[in-house]
Scaffold this motif. Sequence first.
Motif, PDB file in Angstrom:
ATOM      1  N   UNK A 374       0.908  -1.204   0.037  1.00  0.00           N
ATOM      2  CA  UNK A 374      -0.166  -0.086   0.044  1.00  0.00           C
ATOM      3  C   UNK A 374       0.943   1.290  -0.018  1.00  0.00           C
ATOM      4  N   UNK A 375       1.890   1.230   0.891  1.00  0.00           N
ATOM      5  CA  UNK A 375       2.859   2.402   0.879  1.00  0.00           C
ATOM      6  C   UNK A 375       3.611   2.661  -0.424  1.00  0.00           C
ATOM      7  N   UNK A 376       3.845   1.373  -0.954  1.00  0.00           N
ATOM      8  CA  UNK A 376       4.552   1.403  -2.493  1.00  0.00           C
ATOM      9  C   UNK A 376       3.906   2.185  -3.384  1.00  0.00           C
ATOM     10  N   UNK A 377       2.233   1.767  -3.558  1.00  0.00           N
ATOM     11  CA  UNK A 377       1.519   2.418  -4.276  1.00  0.00           C
ATOM     12  C   UNK A 377       1.366   3.833  -4.065  1.00  0.00           C
ATOM     13  N   UNK A 378       1.282   4.108  -3.130  1.00  0.00           N
ATOM     14  CA  UNK A 378       0.970   5.313  -2.600  1.00  0.00           C
ATOM     15  C   UNK A 378       2.306   6.511  -2.990  1.00  0.00           C
ATOM     16  N   UNK A 379       3.464   5.933  -2.567  1.00  0.00           N
ATOM     17  CA  UNK A 379       4.722   6.644  -3.092  1.00  0.00           C
ATOM     18  C   UNK A 379       4.891   6.772  -4.409  1.00  0.00           C
ATOM     19  N   UNK A 380       4.486   5.676  -5.182  1.00  0.00           N
ATOM     20  CA  UNK A 380       4.416   5.648  -6.653  1.00  0.00           C
ATOM     21  C   UNK A 380       3.487   6.584  -7.273  1.00  0.00           C
ATOM     22  N   UNK A 381       2.388   7.001  -6.790  1.00  0.00           N
ATOM     23  CA  UNK A 381       1.401   7.950  -7.188  1.00  0.00           C
ATOM     24  C   UNK A 381       1.829   9.249  -7.243  1.00  0.00           C
ATOM     25  N   UNK A 382       2.412   9.561  -5.986  1.00  0.00           N
ATOM     26  CA  UNK A 382       3.128  10.787  -5.787  1.00  0.00           C
ATOM     27  C   UNK A 382       4.379  11.080  -6.608  1.00  0.00           C
ATOM     28  N   UNK A 383       5.369  10.101  -6.597  1.00  0.00           N
ATOM     29  CA  UNK A 383       6.224  10.172  -7.553  1.00  0.00           C
ATOM     30  C   UNK A 383       6.065  10.208  -8.812  1.00  0.00           C
TER      31      UNK A 383
END
Length: 395
Positions: A374-383
């Motif tokens: 979940x944190x991986x996806x969240x960070x990807x979206x922001x990045x």
Amino acid sequence: MRVESSPLALLGATGSIGQNTVDLVRRYADRYQLVALSARTRGNELALLAREFPAAQLCLTDPEARADFVGAHSDLVDRLAPPGEEGLLELVAGAPAGAMVLNGVVGSAGLRPTVSALERGLDVALANKEALVVGGQIVLEAAERGGGRLWPVDSEHSAIAQCLRGNPKDEIRRLWLTASGGPFRDRDPETFGDIELAEVLRHPTWDMGPKITVDSATMMNKGLEVLEAHLLFGTPLARVNVVIHRQSIIHSMVELRDGAFLAQLGAPDMRVPILYALSRGTHQECDVAPFNPLESPELTFEAPDPRRYPCLDLARQAGEAGGAAVVVLNAANEEAVAGLLRGELSFIEIAPLIERALVQVDRPAIGSVDDALALDVETRLRSRELVAERARSRS
Ligand SMILES: NC(=O)c1ccc[n+]([C@@H]2O[C@H](COP(=O)([O-])OP(=O)(O)OC[C@H]3O[C@@H](n4cnc5c(N)ncnc54)[C@H](OP(=O)(O)O)[C@@H]3O)[C@@H](O)[C@H]2O)c1
């Protein structure tokens, strides 16, 4: 006496690690039987492999590529798992007991299949370092629970594992990971703003997939390897050193507490560490990559310059901060590299983008694979948004 061949599920079969593994399976067909093959987009290459290895179940994770595959290779469809992670998990679940899973996928996409294989008690030959660093202790605990064992494929970690054979952990003073230094080891950092993608992709010693080639140029690859070594060998981060060794002949070293050094040497050929992992940590007859010390170039060692390789320090900082920071580091890096490969981000923008993502980490640890992803996806979206912003500001 006929020796049974070992079942092998190969994830990431169309990549650089995958192709080296297939080469070994062809050479030593009596030792290994491919029971599963996966790819993401290269359907026609997967189809060729599928015809060559008729016992293998198949997965093409990209839904569009899979739809094309179904249209073009109808005779292979009944061997085809669903797309996405579900398909990879199906391949792992369908591998027979005692099989080995070689994970040659890129990025955090390999995390769940790795955990699932280890929980099933299957050994995993792990090239996909991102899966281990993102999952961290969760991966190690899955191995302990299920009884599967991790066999490192990275040449550095394979070298360390070989050096450590017979030496107890408490005798280790330091691990020394060697690094080629990548294509910009001699370039003036003042000119890094002019670096073109083609230059990034020109690695001086290894021929690898695009993501790890970019990571080698920034040295994020070595940063991930520091985290990987810490997890695999239980050595504190502060005692995992990195040294630039241009010739890529010494694959890594272990310093013992009495000051003795053990090193593993050989030609830079990934088939050697892959075979060592496939052979579950034993040295088998192998006719690839001869190395003659009499013809060796001079072996040199240099300290990495932090100005040239900021990603190496970012990885260490994330490792010290905890599991959540490591997930963010990896996800931001994957998106930055993807942005660079699409021509939307420049080489010098990679480290600042990751640094910006790390500032936003609000917790030290992660508790489960679901939390990590979940944190991986969240960070990807922001990045991804930041990469798009950079691209817009340039156009
Ligand atoms: N190459 C090396 O010499 C080397 C050395 C040490 C460690 N490693 C590590 O090994 C891993 C693989 O590296 P590589 O150089 O072999 O990469 P690569 O050449 O890009 O190959 C990656 C493979 O994984 C598939 N794949 C890519 N993204 C995926 C996703 N999101 N989900 C499922 N499958 C996906 C690709 O499929 P398609 O090609 O069909 O799209 C391909 O089969 C990386 O973690 C790398 O750091 C590589």
